[in-house]
Design a protein around this motif. Structure first.
Motif, PDB file in Angstrom:
ATOM      1  N   GLY A   1      -6.230   3.684  -7.433  1.00 39.82           N
ATOM      2  CA  GLY A   1      -6.223   4.397  -6.420  1.00 39.82           C
ATOM      3  C   GLY A   1      -7.613   4.757  -5.880  1.00 39.82           C
ATOM      4  O   GLY A   1      -8.426   4.593  -6.610  1.00 39.82           O
ATOM      5  N   THR A   2      -7.562   5.264  -4.378  1.00 42.19           N
ATOM      6  CA  THR A   2      -8.768   5.487  -3.743  1.00 42.19           C
ATOM      7  C   THR A   2      -8.617   6.991  -3.038  1.00 42.19           C
ATOM      8  O   THR A   2      -7.728   6.752  -2.232  1.00 42.19           O
ATOM      9  N   GLN A   3      -9.389   7.746  -2.991  1.00 38.40           N
ATOM     10  CA  GLN A   3      -9.185   9.054  -2.023  1.00 38.40           C
ATOM     11  C   GLN A   3      -9.338   8.461  -0.741  1.00 38.40           C
ATOM     12  O   GLN A   3     -10.558   8.323  -0.412  1.00 38.40           O
ATOM     13  N   VAL A   4      -8.616   9.218   0.215  1.00 36.27           N
ATOM     14  CA  VAL A   4      -8.863   9.062   1.711  1.00 36.27           C
ATOM     15  C   VAL A   4      -8.735  10.797   2.281  1.00 36.27           C
ATOM     16  O   VAL A   4      -7.740  11.193   1.883  1.00 36.27           O
ATOM     17  N   THR A   5      -9.791  11.136   2.798  1.00 32.45           N
ATOM     18  CA  THR A   5      -9.475  12.463   3.244  1.00 32.45           C
ATOM     19  C   THR A   5     -10.303  12.464   4.855  1.00 32.45           C
ATOM     20  O   THR A   5     -11.231  12.080   5.035  1.00 32.45           O
TER      21      THR A   5
ATOM     22  N   THR B   1      -4.352  12.077   4.921  1.00 38.09           N
ATOM     23  CA  THR B   1      -5.357  12.591   3.690  1.00 38.09           C
ATOM     24  C   THR B   1      -4.119  12.257   2.388  1.00 38.09           C
ATOM     25  O   THR B   1      -3.358  13.015   2.223  1.00 38.09           O
ATOM     26  N   ALA B   2      -4.807  11.467   1.525  1.00 40.45           N
ATOM     27  CA  ALA B   2      -4.025  11.278   0.449  1.00 40.45           C
ATOM     28  C   ALA B   2      -4.832  10.379  -0.563  1.00 40.45           C
ATOM     29  O   ALA B   2      -5.872   9.799  -0.157  1.00 40.45           O
ATOM     30  N   PHE B   3      -3.971  10.034  -1.603  1.00 37.36           N
ATOM     31  CA  PHE B   3      -4.822   8.954  -2.389  1.00 37.36           C
ATOM     32  C   PHE B   3      -3.845   7.812  -2.297  1.00 37.36           C
ATOM     33  O   PHE B   3      -2.856   7.739  -2.166  1.00 37.36           O
ATOM     34  N   TYR B   4      -4.758   6.505  -1.801  1.00 36.47           N
ATOM     35  CA  TYR B   4      -3.998   5.358  -1.563  1.00 36.47           C
ATOM     36  C   TYR B   4      -4.035   4.475  -2.790  1.00 36.47           C
ATOM     37  O   TYR B   4      -5.126   4.223  -3.589  1.00 36.47           O
ATOM     38  N   TYR B   5      -2.966   3.615  -3.011  1.00 39.71           N
ATOM     39  CA  TYR B   5      -2.754   2.804  -4.136  1.00 39.71           C
ATOM     40  C   TYR B   5      -2.348   1.433  -3.597  1.00 39.71           C
ATOM     41  O   TYR B   5      -1.614   1.261  -2.637  1.00 39.71           O
ATOM     42  N   CYS B   6      -2.948   0.401  -3.905  1.00 43.70           N
ATOM     43  CA  CYS B   6      -2.296  -0.894  -3.759  1.00 43.70           C
ATOM     44  C   CYS B   6      -1.413  -1.232  -5.016  1.00 43.70           C
ATOM     45  O   CYS B   6      -1.474  -0.874  -6.166  1.00 43.70           O
ATOM     46  N   ALA B   7      -0.407  -2.125  -4.871  1.00 45.02           N
ATOM     47  CA  ALA B   7       0.548  -2.545  -5.571  1.00 45.02           C
ATOM     48  C   ALA B   7       1.041  -4.016  -5.394  1.00 45.02           C
ATOM     49  O   ALA B   7       0.739  -4.604  -4.177  1.00 45.02           O
TER      50      ALA B   7
ATOM     51  N   GLY C   1       0.912  17.276  -4.210  1.00 40.10           N
ATOM     52  CA  GLY C   1       2.471  18.187  -4.206  1.00 40.10           C
ATOM     53  C   GLY C   1       3.451  17.294  -3.620  1.00 40.10           C
ATOM     54  O   GLY C   1       4.779  17.710  -3.580  1.00 40.10           O
ATOM     55  N   LYS C   2       3.208  15.933  -3.303  1.00 42.41           N
ATOM     56  CA  LYS C   2       4.139  15.168  -2.683  1.00 42.41           C
ATOM     57  C   LYS C   2       4.409  13.795  -3.634  1.00 42.41           C
ATOM     58  O   LYS C   2       3.529  13.515  -4.240  1.00 42.41           O
ATOM     59  N   GLU C   3       5.641  13.103  -3.217  1.00 45.69           N
ATOM     60  CA  GLU C   3       5.858  12.042  -3.546  1.00 45.69           C
ATOM     61  C   GLU C   3       5.073  10.804  -3.234  1.00 45.69           C
ATOM     62  O   GLU C   3       4.739  10.810  -2.007  1.00 45.69           O
ATOM     63  N   ARG C   4       5.220  10.014  -3.962  1.00 42.64           N
ATOM     64  CA  ARG C   4       4.185   8.711  -3.394  1.00 42.64           C
ATOM     65  C   ARG C   4       5.190   7.895  -2.446  1.00 42.64           C
ATOM     66  O   ARG C   4       6.539   7.673  -2.470  1.00 42.64           O
ATOM     67  N   GLU C   5       4.599   7.596  -1.146  1.00 41.83           N
ATOM     68  CA  GLU C   5       5.281   7.193  -0.141  1.00 41.83           C
ATOM     69  C   GLU C   5       4.777   5.641   0.330  1.00 41.83           C
ATOM     70  O   GLU C   5       3.564   5.392   0.156  1.00 41.83           O
ATOM     71  N   PHE C   6       5.530   4.912   0.881  1.00 39.77           N
ATOM     72  CA  PHE C   6       5.125   3.538   1.239  1.00 39.77           C
ATOM     73  C   PHE C   6       4.284   3.641   2.378  1.00 39.77           C
ATOM     74  O   PHE C   6       4.620   4.562   3.468  1.00 39.77           O
ATOM     75  N   VAL C   7       3.479   2.764   2.537  1.00 43.53           N
ATOM     76  CA  VAL C   7       2.404   2.703   3.767  1.00 43.53           C
ATOM     77  C   VAL C   7       2.733   1.448   4.377  1.00 43.53           C
ATOM     78  O   VAL C   7       2.921   1.395   5.677  1.00 43.53           O
ATOM     79  N   SER C   8       2.571   0.174   3.655  1.00 36.15           N
ATOM     80  CA  SER C   8       2.672  -0.897   4.183  1.00 36.15           C
ATOM     81  C   SER C   8       3.040  -2.139   3.101  1.00 36.15           C
ATOM     82  O   SER C   8       2.616  -1.797   1.893  1.00 36.15           O
ATOM     83  N   ALA C   9       3.340  -3.293   3.504  1.00 32.52           N
ATOM     84  CA  ALA C   9       3.430  -4.429   2.791  1.00 32.52           C
ATOM     85  C   ALA C   9       3.026  -5.619   3.475  1.00 32.52           C
ATOM     86  O   ALA C   9       3.214  -5.606   4.640  1.00 32.52           O
TER      87      ALA C   9
ATOM     88  N   TRP D   1       0.783  -1.109  -0.115  1.00 39.03           N
ATOM     89  CA  TRP D   1      -0.059   0.026   0.053  1.00 39.03           C
ATOM     90  C   TRP D   1       0.988   1.232   0.030  1.00 39.03           C
ATOM     91  O   TRP D   1       1.699   1.314   0.691  1.00 39.03           O
ATOM     92  N   PHE D   2       0.508   2.017  -0.953  1.00 34.74           N
ATOM     93  CA  PHE D   2       1.291   3.445  -0.771  1.00 34.74           C
ATOM     94  C   PHE D   2       0.296   4.548  -0.896  1.00 34.74           C
ATOM     95  O   PHE D   2      -1.023   4.292  -1.137  1.00 34.74           O
ATOM     96  N   ARG D   3       0.762   5.860  -0.614  1.00 30.67           N
ATOM     97  CA  ARG D   3      -0.215   7.095  -0.715  1.00 30.67           C
ATOM     98  C   ARG D   3       0.298   7.995  -1.365  1.00 30.67           C
ATOM     99  O   ARG D   3       1.725   8.160  -1.310  1.00 30.67           O
ATOM    100  N   GLN D   4      -0.210   9.008  -1.875  1.00 33.02           N
ATOM    101  CA  GLN D   4       0.164  10.075  -2.442  1.00 33.02           C
ATOM    102  C   GLN D   4      -0.530  11.281  -2.250  1.00 33.02           C
ATOM    103  O   GLN D   4      -1.802  11.367  -2.576  1.00 33.02           O
ATOM    104  N   ALA D   5      -0.065  12.389  -1.407  1.00 35.78           N
ATOM    105  CA  ALA D   5      -0.733  13.599  -1.211  1.00 35.78           C
ATOM    106  C   ALA D   5      -0.318  14.562  -2.275  1.00 35.78           C
ATOM    107  O   ALA D   5       0.701  14.393  -2.906  1.00 35.78           O
TER     108      ALA D   5
END
Length: 124
Positions: free
Chosen positions: A117-121, A91-97, A42-50, A36-40
């Motif tokens: 992706g799916t938006q989380v606010t 808050t970010a767009f969350y992606y699975c990979a 203006g920011k780079e995509r960042e790792f959340v979990s594996a 799982w990654f997320r991207q807010a």
């Protein structure tokens, strides 16, 4: 054709919970590590979990450790991200990979397939 489809995002108040799902098709799901990654904005995509292929091993970014939990159901070709105690900074767009390796990595380019992706606010 490989497809990863995320769902479960939405708007939640600070301190609330959401559960994201990612349904996979077109691949042998149990052979893939899922991330799982997320991207807010203006920011780079960042790792959340594996989570490992069997689900026995998980890893988390420090920013979500203790609040987020990854799990998977290989019979349903689905991976989940339970998010508790949400904060506005989540808050970010969350992606699975999906990654066809047993080696864990936080680097997005090491994952082969991505969902839309799916938006989380999270409101304060």
């Amino acid at each position: 054709q490989v497809q990863l489809v995320e769902s479960g995002g939405g708007l939640v108040q600070s301190g609330g919970s959401l559960r994201l799902s990612c349904a996979a098709s077109g691949l042998t799901f149990s052979n893939y590590m899922m991330g799982w990654f997320r991207q807010a904005p203006g920011k780079e995509r960042e790792f959340v979990s594996a989570i490992s292929q069997s689900g026995s091993s998980t890893s988390y970014a420090d920013s979500v450790k203790g609040r987020f939990t990854s799990s998977r159901d290989n019979a349903k070709n689905t991976v989940y991200l339970q998010m508790n105690s949400l904060k506005p900074e989540d808050t970010a767009f969350y992606y699975c990979a999906a990654r066809d390796s047993t080696l864990e990595t936080t680097i997005p380019t090491r994952y082969r397939y991505w969902g839309q992706g799916t938006q989380v606010t999270v409101s304060s």
